[in-house]
Design a protein around this motif. Structure first.
Motif, PDB file in Angstrom:
ATOM      1  N   THR A  22       0.789  -1.200  -0.073  1.00 29.72           N
ATOM      2  CA  THR A  22       0.073  -0.034   0.163  1.00 29.72           C
ATOM      3  C   THR A  22       0.774   1.398   0.032  1.00 29.72           C
ATOM      4  OG1 THR A  22      -0.107  -0.116   2.457  1.00 29.72           O
ATOM      5  CG2 THR A  22      -2.052  -0.972   0.940  1.00 29.72           C
ATOM      6  N   ALA A  23       2.078   1.112   0.294  1.00 33.15           N
ATOM      7  CA  ALA A  23       3.146   2.464   0.434  1.00 33.15           C
ATOM      8  C   ALA A  23       4.054   2.017  -0.799  1.00 33.15           C
ATOM      9  CB  ALA A  23       3.706   2.220   1.743  1.00 33.15           C
ATOM     10  N   SER A  24       4.343   0.927  -1.154  1.00 35.79           N
ATOM     11  CA  SER A  24       5.084   0.684  -2.358  1.00 35.79           C
ATOM     12  C   SER A  24       4.650  -0.200  -3.202  1.00 35.79           C
ATOM     13  CB  SER A  24       6.548   0.279  -1.893  1.00 35.79           C
ATOM     14  OG  SER A  24       7.297   1.281  -0.916  1.00 35.79           O
ATOM     15  N   PRO A  25       3.392   0.124  -4.068  1.00 40.28           N
ATOM     16  CA  PRO A  25       2.939  -0.895  -4.853  1.00 40.28           C
ATOM     17  C   PRO A  25       3.762  -1.598  -5.756  1.00 40.28           C
ATOM     18  CG  PRO A  25       2.355   1.592  -5.518  1.00 40.28           C
ATOM     19  CD  PRO A  25       3.131   1.618  -4.320  1.00 40.28           C
ATOM     20  N   LEU A  26       4.989  -0.943  -6.327  1.00 38.01           N
ATOM     21  CA  LEU A  26       5.969  -1.740  -7.119  1.00 38.01           C
ATOM     22  C   LEU A  26       6.310  -3.161  -6.426  1.00 38.01           C
ATOM     23  CD1 LEU A  26       7.097  -1.812  -9.935  1.00 38.01           C
ATOM     24  CD2 LEU A  26       9.083  -0.485  -8.909  1.00 38.01           C
ATOM     25  N   LYS A  27       6.266  -3.170  -5.338  1.00 35.68           N
ATOM     26  CA  LYS A  27       6.543  -4.330  -4.320  1.00 35.68           C
ATOM     27  C   LYS A  27       5.527  -5.513  -4.257  1.00 35.68           C
ATOM     28  CE  LYS A  27       9.817  -2.072  -1.656  1.00 35.68           C
ATOM     29  NZ  LYS A  27      10.615  -2.238  -0.366  1.00 35.68           N
ATOM     30  N   ALA A  28       4.383  -5.163  -4.948  1.00 38.12           N
ATOM     31  CA  ALA A  28       3.270  -6.294  -5.068  1.00 38.12           C
ATOM     32  C   ALA A  28       3.631  -7.122  -6.329  1.00 38.12           C
ATOM     33  CB  ALA A  28       2.076  -5.422  -5.353  1.00 38.12           C
ATOM     34  N   SER A  29       3.402  -8.390  -5.970  1.00 36.37           N
ATOM     35  CA  SER A  29       3.312  -9.180  -6.995  1.00 36.37           C
ATOM     36  C   SER A  29       2.340  -9.404  -7.987  1.00 36.37           C
ATOM     37  CB  SER A  29       3.491 -10.947  -6.060  1.00 36.37           C
ATOM     38  OG  SER A  29       1.815 -11.081  -6.040  1.00 36.37           O
ATOM     39  N   ILE A  30       2.793 -10.067  -9.095  1.00 38.14           N
ATOM     40  CA  ILE A  30       1.805  -9.867 -10.142  1.00 38.14           C
ATOM     41  C   ILE A  30       0.375 -10.593  -9.750  1.00 38.14           C
ATOM     42  CG2 ILE A  30       1.392 -10.987 -12.521  1.00 38.14           C
ATOM     43  CD1 ILE A  30       3.717  -9.021 -12.394  1.00 38.14           C
ATOM     44  N   GLU A  31       0.311 -11.523  -9.121  1.00 38.70           N
ATOM     45  CA  GLU A  31      -1.010 -12.060  -8.712  1.00 38.70           C
ATOM     46  C   GLU A  31      -1.807 -10.946  -7.891  1.00 38.70           C
ATOM     47  OE1 GLU A  31      -3.853 -14.463  -8.776  1.00 38.70           O
ATOM     48  OE2 GLU A  31      -2.122 -14.846  -9.966  1.00 38.70           O
ATOM     49  N   GLU A  32      -1.081 -10.192  -6.931  1.00 42.73           N
ATOM     50  CA  GLU A  32      -1.767  -9.112  -6.188  1.00 42.73           C
ATOM     51  C   GLU A  32      -2.018  -7.890  -7.062  1.00 42.73           C
ATOM     52  OE1 GLU A  32       0.662  -9.455  -1.701  1.00 42.73           O
ATOM     53  OE2 GLU A  32       1.739  -8.822  -3.536  1.00 42.73           O
ATOM     54  N   LEU A  33      -1.480  -7.941  -8.167  1.00 40.38           N
ATOM     55  CA  LEU A  33      -2.025  -6.840  -8.895  1.00 40.38           C
ATOM     56  C   LEU A  33      -3.081  -7.237  -9.978  1.00 40.38           C
ATOM     57  CD1 LEU A  33       1.666  -5.188  -9.912  1.00 40.38           C
ATOM     58  CD2 LEU A  33      -0.226  -4.483  -8.300  1.00 40.38           C
ATOM     59  N   ARG A  34      -3.495  -8.294 -10.066  1.00 40.87           N
ATOM     60  CA  ARG A  34      -4.491  -8.719 -11.150  1.00 40.87           C
ATOM     61  C   ARG A  34      -5.905  -8.627 -10.624  1.00 40.87           C
ATOM     62  NH1 ARG A  34      -1.913 -12.268 -14.524  1.00 40.87           N
ATOM     63  NH2 ARG A  34      -0.568 -13.874 -13.455  1.00 40.87           N
ATOM     64  N   GLY A  35      -6.475  -7.912 -11.641  1.00 40.90           N
ATOM     65  CA  GLY A  35      -7.900  -7.678 -11.248  1.00 40.90           C
ATOM     66  C   GLY A  35      -7.899  -6.056 -10.969  1.00 40.90           C
ATOM     67  N   LEU A  36      -7.019  -5.267 -10.860  1.00 40.84           N
ATOM     68  CA  LEU A  36      -6.777  -3.911 -10.325  1.00 40.84           C
ATOM     69  C   LEU A  36      -7.670  -3.212 -11.668  1.00 40.84           C
ATOM     70  CD1 LEU A  36      -3.447  -3.195  -8.780  1.00 40.84           C
ATOM     71  CD2 LEU A  36      -5.699  -3.381  -7.739  1.00 40.84           C
ATOM     72  N   PRO A  37      -8.315  -2.091 -11.460  1.00 40.06           N
ATOM     73  CA  PRO A  37      -8.739  -1.490 -12.473  1.00 40.06           C
ATOM     74  C   PRO A  37      -8.045  -0.857 -13.398  1.00 40.06           C
ATOM     75  CG  PRO A  37      -8.959  -0.072 -10.392  1.00 40.06           C
ATOM     76  CD  PRO A  37      -8.504  -1.317 -10.092  1.00 40.06           C
TER      77      PRO A  37
END
Length: 106
Positions: free
Chosen positions: A19-34
């Motif tokens: 939530t502070a560093s979105p680039l650290k999110a995994s591909i799976e965590e980013l799936r489904g974002l608008p």
């Protein structure tokens, strides 16, 4: 950059959260974002991170529009002194068109 981090959060462990560093999110965590519009500036200290985030969102299947405005700096759209520059006017035009398109889709 440390001054900016301290304005955002003073707890170093929070800086690693997605939530502070979105680039650290995994591909799976980013799936489904608008869909996302990411605007960067040529002389922006965060330009590379912004563009890397756009690429990572694409890898996750998110529809992304990314644009780099040449000859300008971080926060250029928010600075009154740059309000009438071609870069600021172009970024506002892009954002307006992008939002209109997005709200027209069903």
């Amino acid at each position: 950059m440390m001054w900016f981090w301290n304005q955002y959060t003073r707890h170093p462990n929070e800086r690693n959260k997605i939530t502070a560093s979105p680039l650290k999110a995994s591909i799976e965590e980013l799936r489904g974002l608008p869909p996302a519009l990411i605007i960067t500036a040529e002389a922006d200290v965060l330009r590379d991170e912004g563009e890397a985030y756009a690429n990572k969102l694409r890898q996750a299947g998110v529809r992304v529009t990314a644009a780099r405005f040449q000859g300008t700096i971080h926060d250029f759209v928010m600075l009154n002194a740059l309000a009438h520059t071609a870069a600021t006017q172009g970024a506002i035009t892009l954002a307006t068109a992008w939002l209109r398109e997005g709200f027209q889709q069903k």
